[in-house]
Design a protein around this motif. Structure first.
Motif, PDB file in Angstrom:
ATOM      1  N   THR A 293      79.309 -41.847 -32.092  1.00 35.49           N
ATOM      2  CA  THR A 293      79.016 -43.049 -31.387  1.00 35.49           C
ATOM      3  C   THR A 293      77.685 -43.496 -32.127  1.00 35.49           C
ATOM      4  O   THR A 293      77.217 -42.756 -32.876  1.00 35.49           O
ATOM      5  N   ILE A 294      77.727 -44.761 -32.028  1.00 34.88           N
ATOM      6  CA  ILE A 294      76.397 -45.467 -32.675  1.00 34.88           C
ATOM      7  C   ILE A 294      75.296 -45.874 -31.701  1.00 34.88           C
ATOM      8  O   ILE A 294      75.667 -46.063 -30.549  1.00 34.88           O
ATOM      9  N   GLN A 295      74.291 -46.047 -32.259  1.00 36.16           N
ATOM     10  CA  GLN A 295      73.168 -46.622 -31.273  1.00 36.16           C
ATOM     11  C   GLN A 295      72.416 -47.418 -32.076  1.00 36.16           C
ATOM     12  O   GLN A 295      72.486 -47.615 -33.161  1.00 36.16           O
ATOM     13  N   LYS A 296      71.547 -48.454 -31.598  1.00 30.76           N
ATOM     14  CA  LYS A 296      70.514 -49.403 -32.051  1.00 30.76           C
ATOM     15  C   LYS A 296      69.644 -48.508 -32.906  1.00 30.76           C
ATOM     16  O   LYS A 296      69.135 -47.514 -32.760  1.00 30.76           O
ATOM     17  N   GLY A 297      69.631 -48.911 -34.240  1.00 37.26           N
ATOM     18  CA  GLY A 297      68.662 -48.024 -35.174  1.00 37.26           C
ATOM     19  C   GLY A 297      69.614 -47.201 -36.369  1.00 37.26           C
ATOM     20  O   GLY A 297      68.966 -46.761 -37.179  1.00 37.26           O
ATOM     21  N   ASP A 298      70.861 -47.032 -35.937  1.00 35.11           N
ATOM     22  CA  ASP A 298      71.550 -46.199 -36.895  1.00 35.11           C
ATOM     23  C   ASP A 298      71.895 -47.103 -37.980  1.00 35.11           C
ATOM     24  O   ASP A 298      71.982 -48.239 -38.137  1.00 35.11           O
TER      25      ASP A 298
ATOM     26  N   ASP B 117      53.361 -44.937 -44.606  1.00 33.65           N
ATOM     27  CA  ASP B 117      52.928 -44.919 -43.277  1.00 33.65           C
ATOM     28  C   ASP B 117      53.457 -46.208 -42.696  1.00 33.65           C
ATOM     29  O   ASP B 117      54.184 -47.204 -43.386  1.00 33.65           O
ATOM     30  N   GLU B 118      53.447 -46.396 -41.285  1.00 32.61           N
ATOM     31  CA  GLU B 118      53.861 -47.576 -40.547  1.00 32.61           C
ATOM     32  C   GLU B 118      53.385 -48.692 -40.930  1.00 32.61           C
ATOM     33  O   GLU B 118      54.198 -49.812 -41.498  1.00 32.61           O
ATOM     34  N   THR B 119      51.966 -48.960 -41.336  1.00 30.30           N
ATOM     35  CA  THR B 119      51.539 -50.280 -41.801  1.00 30.30           C
ATOM     36  C   THR B 119      52.355 -50.513 -43.150  1.00 30.30           C
ATOM     37  O   THR B 119      52.725 -52.115 -43.573  1.00 30.30           O
TER      38      THR B 119
ATOM     39  N   PHE C  88      60.520 -43.185 -39.675  1.00 25.18           N
ATOM     40  CA  PHE C  88      60.619 -44.254 -40.594  1.00 25.18           C
ATOM     41  C   PHE C  88      61.457 -45.277 -40.146  1.00 25.18           C
ATOM     42  O   PHE C  88      62.364 -45.104 -39.312  1.00 25.18           O
ATOM     43  N   ASP C  89      60.789 -46.677 -40.192  1.00 22.73           N
ATOM     44  CA  ASP C  89      61.368 -47.710 -39.523  1.00 22.73           C
ATOM     45  C   ASP C  89      62.862 -48.181 -40.308  1.00 22.73           C
ATOM     46  O   ASP C  89      63.103 -48.031 -41.406  1.00 22.73           O
ATOM     47  N   PRO C  90      63.836 -48.062 -39.376  1.00 23.01           N
ATOM     48  CA  PRO C  90      65.256 -47.997 -39.760  1.00 23.01           C
ATOM     49  C   PRO C  90      65.359 -49.345 -40.504  1.00 23.01           C
ATOM     50  O   PRO C  90      66.249 -49.391 -41.520  1.00 23.01           O
ATOM     51  N   LEU C  91      64.724 -50.877 -40.371  1.00 24.34           N
ATOM     52  CA  LEU C  91      64.913 -51.793 -41.298  1.00 24.34           C
ATOM     53  C   LEU C  91      64.398 -51.645 -42.596  1.00 24.34           C
ATOM     54  O   LEU C  91      64.967 -51.939 -43.494  1.00 24.34           O
TER      55      LEU C  91
ATOM     56  N   LYS D 135      58.956 -36.292 -50.437  1.00 26.68           N
ATOM     57  CA  LYS D 135      59.682 -36.562 -49.385  1.00 26.68           C
ATOM     58  C   LYS D 135      61.186 -36.787 -49.736  1.00 26.68           C
ATOM     59  O   LYS D 135      61.628 -37.514 -50.657  1.00 26.68           O
ATOM     60  N   ARG D 136      62.125 -36.285 -48.856  1.00 21.14           N
ATOM     61  CA  ARG D 136      63.502 -36.532 -49.030  1.00 21.14           C
ATOM     62  C   ARG D 136      64.076 -37.280 -47.804  1.00 21.14           C
ATOM     63  O   ARG D 136      63.371 -37.038 -46.810  1.00 21.14           O
ATOM     64  N   ILE D 137      65.300 -37.919 -47.643  1.00 24.99           N
ATOM     65  CA  ILE D 137      65.860 -38.398 -46.353  1.00 24.99           C
ATOM     66  C   ILE D 137      65.970 -37.445 -45.536  1.00 24.99           C
ATOM     67  O   ILE D 137      65.577 -37.660 -44.252  1.00 24.99           O
ATOM     68  N   LYS D 138      66.097 -36.298 -45.797  1.00 27.43           N
ATOM     69  CA  LYS D 138      66.218 -35.063 -44.762  1.00 27.43           C
ATOM     70  C   LYS D 138      64.983 -35.111 -43.892  1.00 27.43           C
ATOM     71  O   LYS D 138      65.027 -34.512 -42.950  1.00 27.43           O
ATOM     72  N   ASP D 139      63.870 -35.220 -44.531  1.00 32.15           N
ATOM     73  CA  ASP D 139      62.830 -35.420 -44.143  1.00 32.15           C
ATOM     74  C   ASP D 139      62.530 -36.145 -42.728  1.00 32.15           C
ATOM     75  O   ASP D 139      61.339 -36.278 -41.925  1.00 32.15           O
TER      76      ASP D 139
END
Length: 342
Positions: free
Chosen positions: A211-216, A299-301, A254-257, A151-155
């Motif tokens: 603009t920015i938003q939460k998670g950016d 995965d999320e886990t 993908f979780d931003p954090l 995978k790449r960031i673009k995915d």
């Protein structure tokens, strides 16, 4: 040139502690506004007058104060030594997740001389020939990551990575609703609104696509010492336009954090180092390069597990910081008590 050398007549250790506690307001009072930050001049420092009763108390109790303070200072030193830098924590967690051999990587980085082939210079569309791009450590890291993920960031982006918008002095307005987020506002790996200027409503309304938003995630794309630094926007109440020397990464799936921690790690930052273009302080990296960097396919886990491990260790460092702060307050109280009894 950026330092002022002071040689005190009383104990240096004691004078240092008093300067950073009891006398800090006097020092701040004589500071001048420089180019965006306060500065101190030697002559201004000489103009400070310290209350005589405080100086007398320090001189009278100098030996006793030092005897009480030194053990606490040693405890502070031990606490500081026990702290782990944030980067070490992040690298450790991601290294364990990937099964990465840091010792081998560092060994390869130390190699100064090695051979290559003419054909190896044709492995990129820009005909890059510099040692930074073709160094063995960068190739080793790239190959390793590609062996762990396809995978790449673009995915994992919800929309293309874009550069911000330039601004002119006339666009600033302290009464505006939006911040103008420059590279200097994310140099601490987080958005710092303290010295962030605001822009006019007219300018912001014309650039709502920036603009920015939460998670950016904002990434600095230029300048040595700043290039590659990232900040995660965690407050949904913040309104801002990001600068042209930053780029916005807006993720999906993908979780931003977790991504933010990954971008801070040496896995990502060393790729920035190898792929950046330019000489001296004028280096740049572009969205077309960033989007092609390898990205973990977790995965999320697994992502939640990575976040939890990093947070757990970072919380431990905060506890140490609190212990250090409490001991520094104890030192301040010792000095205050000596002065009040004078």
């Amino acid at each position: 040139k950026a330092f002022i050398h002071i040689r005190p007549k009383l104990n240096s250790e004691l004078f240092f502690l008093v300067l950073r506690s009891k006398f800090i307001t006097q020092i701040s009072a004589v500071s001048r506004q420089g180019k965006g930050y306060p500065t101190l001049k030697e002559d201004d420092l000489k103009s400070i007058r310290f209350p005589k009763y405080i100086v007398d108390a320090l001189l009278k109790n100098e030996a006793n104060l030092i005897d009480k303070i030194i053990p606490i200072k040693n405890e502070i030193g031990n606490l500081k030594d026990s702290k782990k830098p944030t980067l070490d924590i992040i690298n450790q967690v991601f290294g364990e997740a990937f099964g990465f051999d840091w010792e081998e990587f560092e060994s390869i980085k130390r190699e100064k001389t090695y051979t290559s082939s003419i054909t190896s210079f044709a492995n990129n569309i820009d005909c890059r020939m510099g040692i930074r791009f073709h160094n063995k450590a960068g190739a080793y890291l790239q190959t390793f990551l590609e062996s762990k993920t396809n995978k790449r960031i673009k995915d994992f982006i919800s929309e293309p990575i874009v550069l911000g918008k330039s601004v002119s002095p006339k666009d600033y307005d302290e009464d505006g609703e939006y911040f103008y987020i420059a590279m200097s506002n994310i140099k601490t790996w987080a958005f710092d609104p303290a010295d962030c200027k605001k822009i006019s409503d007219e300018y912001s309304s014309s650039n709502l696509n920036k603009t920015i938003q939460k998670g950016d995630i904002l990434l600095a794309r230029s300048g040595e010492g700043t290039i590659g630094k990232v900040a995660l926007i965690e407050d949904e109440e913040i309104s801002g336009i990001f600068a042209d020397f930053t780029q916005r990464i807006r993720l999906a799936g993908f979780d931003p954090l977790c991504a933010y921690y990954y971008f801070r790690s040496d896995f990502f930052q060393y790729l920035v180092y190898t792929h950046k273009k330019g000489l001296g302080n004028n280096t740049n990296i572009f969205p077309s390069q960033i989007k092609e960097f390898p990205m973990p396919d977790w995965d999320e886990t697994k992502q939640a597990e990575i976040i939890e491990k990093i947070k757990l260790q970072l919380d431990k460092q905060k506890i140490i910081d609190l212990q250090i702060e409490n001991k520094q307050q104890a030192i301040n109280k010792i000095i205050e008590d000596a002065i009040s009894q004078q």
